[in-house]
Design a protein around this motif. Sequence first.
Motif, PDB file in Angstrom:
ATOM      1  N   LEU A 111      56.103  15.457  50.993  1.00 21.96           N
ATOM      2  CA  LEU A 111      54.727  15.704  50.560  1.00 21.96           C
ATOM      3  C   LEU A 111      54.458  17.187  50.345  1.00 21.96           C
ATOM      4  O   LEU A 111      53.862  17.581  49.346  1.00 21.96           O
ATOM      5  N   ALA A 112      54.871  18.009  51.312  1.00 27.37           N
ATOM      6  CA  ALA A 112      54.348  19.375  51.376  1.00 27.37           C
ATOM      7  C   ALA A 112      55.240  20.425  50.728  1.00 27.37           C
ATOM      8  O   ALA A 112      54.748  21.502  50.378  1.00 27.37           O
ATOM      9  N   ALA A 113      56.517  20.154  50.554  1.00 28.06           N
ATOM     10  CA  ALA A 113      57.443  21.235  50.197  1.00 28.06           C
ATOM     11  C   ALA A 113      57.505  21.518  48.698  1.00 28.06           C
ATOM     12  O   ALA A 113      58.322  22.319  48.247  1.00 28.06           O
ATOM     13  N   GLY A 114      56.669  20.847  47.918  1.00 26.42           N
ATOM     14  CA  GLY A 114      56.551  21.194  46.507  1.00 26.42           C
ATOM     15  C   GLY A 114      57.856  21.061  45.744  1.00 26.42           C
ATOM     16  O   GLY A 114      58.559  20.053  45.844  1.00 26.42           O
ATOM     17  N   GLN A 115      58.183  22.100  44.996  1.00 25.62           N
ATOM     18  CA  GLN A 115      59.377  22.028  44.160  1.00 25.62           C
ATOM     19  C   GLN A 115      60.640  21.835  44.992  1.00 25.62           C
ATOM     20  O   GLN A 115      61.609  21.224  44.531  1.00 25.62           O
ATOM     21  N   LEU A 116      60.640  22.354  46.210  1.00 29.59           N
ATOM     22  CA  LEU A 116      61.824  22.177  47.057  1.00 29.59           C
ATOM     23  C   LEU A 116      62.095  20.692  47.280  1.00 29.59           C
ATOM     24  O   LEU A 116      63.237  20.236  47.273  1.00 29.59           O
ATOM     25  N   ALA A 117      61.015  19.923  47.487  1.00 30.87           N
ATOM     26  CA  ALA A 117      61.177  18.481  47.710  1.00 30.87           C
ATOM     27  C   ALA A 117      61.496  17.769  46.402  1.00 30.87           C
ATOM     28  O   ALA A 117      62.340  16.865  46.359  1.00 30.87           O
ATOM     29  N   HIS A 118      60.830  18.166  45.337  1.00 27.85           N
ATOM     30  CA  HIS A 118      61.086  17.572  44.020  1.00 27.85           C
ATOM     31  C   HIS A 118      62.565  17.690  43.665  1.00 27.85           C
ATOM     32  O   HIS A 118      63.226  16.724  43.266  1.00 27.85           O
ATOM     33  N   ASP A 119      63.104  18.892  43.819  1.00 29.07           N
ATOM     34  CA  ASP A 119      64.498  19.115  43.466  1.00 29.07           C
ATOM     35  C   ASP A 119      65.445  18.413  44.429  1.00 29.07           C
ATOM     36  O   ASP A 119      66.532  17.980  44.041  1.00 29.07           O
ATOM     37  N   ALA A 120      65.014  18.306  45.687  1.00 25.44           N
ATOM     38  CA  ALA A 120      65.894  17.717  46.709  1.00 25.44           C
ATOM     39  C   ALA A 120      66.226  16.268  46.419  1.00 25.44           C
ATOM     40  O   ALA A 120      67.245  15.761  46.843  1.00 25.44           O
ATOM     41  N   GLN A 121      65.364  15.566  45.711  1.00 22.42           N
ATOM     42  CA  GLN A 121      65.677  14.168  45.424  1.00 22.42           C
ATOM     43  C   GLN A 121      65.738  13.946  43.917  1.00 22.42           C
ATOM     44  O   GLN A 121      65.605  12.815  43.437  1.00 22.42           O
TER      45      GLN A 121
END
Length: 734
Positions: free
Chosen positions: A584-594
Amino acid sequence: MYATRVGALSLAVLLVACGSKGTAPGAATPDTKAPAQAAKAAVSAARLTAADSEPGNWMSYGRTYDEQRFSPLKRINAQNVSQLHLAWHYDLDAAHRAQESTPIVVDGVMYVTSAWSKVFALDPATGKELWVFDPAVPGATGIKGCCDVANRGVAVWDGRVYVGAFDGRLIALDATTGKEVWSVATVDDPGADPQSYTITGAPRVVKGKVIIGNSGGEYKARGYITAYDAETGKKVWRFYTVPGEPGKHDDAASDDVLESKARSSWSGDFWKLGGGGTTWDGMAYDPQLNLLYFGTDNGEPWNHAVRGGGDNLFTASIIAVRPDTGEYVWHFQNTPGESWDYSAVQQLTLADLMIDGKVRQVIMQAPKNGFFYLLDRVTGAFISAQPYTQVNWATGLDPKTGRPVEDRRARYGETGKPWVAMPGPSGGHAWQAMSYDPLTHLVYIPAIDASFAFIGDKSFKPKSMGWNTAVDFNAGSLPEDPKVIAQIQMNLKGRLLAWDPVVQKASWAVPYDTSWNGGVVSTAGNLVFQGTAMGQFAAFQADDGKRLWSVETHTGIVAPPVTYEVNGEQYVVVEVGWGGAFALAAGQLAHDAQANQGNIPRVLAFKLNGTDTMPEPPPPSVPAPPPASKASAKVVAEGKLHYHTFCSMCHGDSAFSGGVLPDLRYSAALGDPNAWQAIVHDGARSATGMVAFGSQMSKDEIETIRQYVIYRANQTAQQAQGPAGGSGAAAAGK
Ligand code: CA
């Protein structure tokens, strides 16, 4: 301990990469047909205590009361796991939010939960739906939870299924029909300020009592855990984990111990802000010692200086009580004066280990603070701890007491200076289940290597909605330069870590390019199973970490797998669907991670030579171009501040969704100021969780958020097409 420095100073997440031998199982696996009982979910104390005598079932959250999450099954093993194939899949009728459930399998039925606390009863051999229970949690309660509207599973006992609903109800269902038998509010006054409680964790049943805690550690919450009579739902005892208002008695099991041991470790009017210490995950039970163990969350607000100093008992602690009465027996606080969201609420696992030539009865934990702890579970005495991930807030621990030796610079609240902490708030290990394998003598940990820039919020005022951490998320938000983000991505890692608890060292590790991966299970087939953020579900050889098998599931995985047998066949099952705090919170870091796969809520069951076909992923959507950005830099900056005060924890850092909630850069309302106000100010989408913020911000302030998101939509669209080449996803992570 860390050396990399990222150019822009105020960034939210600076992540630095880090960095057995067992025998193949020898004991025979008994044939594991379910006992011939007419009743469903006829789980009892005797059956749970002797769970190893019916290994085909998975009868409680951690499979056994010691919560080892190890299965004695071995029909599927290191020699034949390459033949593992999808046996069936079940599409969950659930929101595309975090799916974190541990399925329970007993007496021929699987009970699994989804986001928003729905319960599904399935045939474990075929995936056929038997019944579905929807507790109809109001969407507007979504904002009371920090980390998605998740649910980690049910407990079963004596023909009943128990689920903790996100809005704080504990509900008993008839296991055969799925009909509600009783329901109690575990929150005394759900509407009261300063309390903000939810339930995400799985109940446990001990001695006929359903034990359940509450979440809320990022809000104004005071932690507690409660026992209810499994038959009637009547409250038996409650244990508050931190003191309340001075002079006011709770009539709780914790009254005396909070006054004698805890209150002097606090100062000021901390109780007005709740204090924290919520109890939303780890529990274990030792029937011989008659001790129930549970962990507690961070102090609240996060920033210790705002709480006025002191060790703040019993936050960030492991507590042992008598399950009959809630009577305190011992506690161990792993992070005194906690200030970094270093909860000790993580999984608690019991084992008897040979240490220095003696068998010790231990309790093990890999809490967020980055040290792997071994305690004597009879007395709570510290045995040993070592860092299992990169740790910079403490240089070590006192070898006798286990008290951390801190780097004083870590106390950003007291120093007034930023501190890039390792681990970050997702911890070296979060709620994703670990597993102890008594054959390899290793603990398998879904470990995280990450950090976070803590900057105290100097103008902190408690809010009645949203996070109350006294940490400045705007100053700590991600930089806008994609090159810097790519650098941060390269240092954000995860590992499947095989940890030897006796010598307190890694035995082997499988590195991942992403941090927020799934929980694990280990089996007597010399196997460890784990899913990843990138959607791979894989099996590893338990003694050396060799990757033996994997399958692409087309969606991020955070839930832990379990394994069971029916009709003489062993299955491995995992719930898939990306979500949770980081997502939810990590923005692009989360988007790219998955890799922008989004979330497909589904249950996947595998067996040897299964014949089902993995469904294809939906086609990617092509977003419409954003409206032109015309606002002044001042308006954009103001919008950025409001966004990171109220929006970023769910819609993603810097207006970049991690793939769970709608990405506001592509919102149809972005070009329509009236539609934007209807949603954000008036709550037009409250039913799905997007509540009204009209009580928190003026219409003008809400308009600045729209302008900030338009600015970011244009900026990121240009970056994606820019000469640097490629999308954020392509530019980072490799
Ligand atoms: Ca927390």
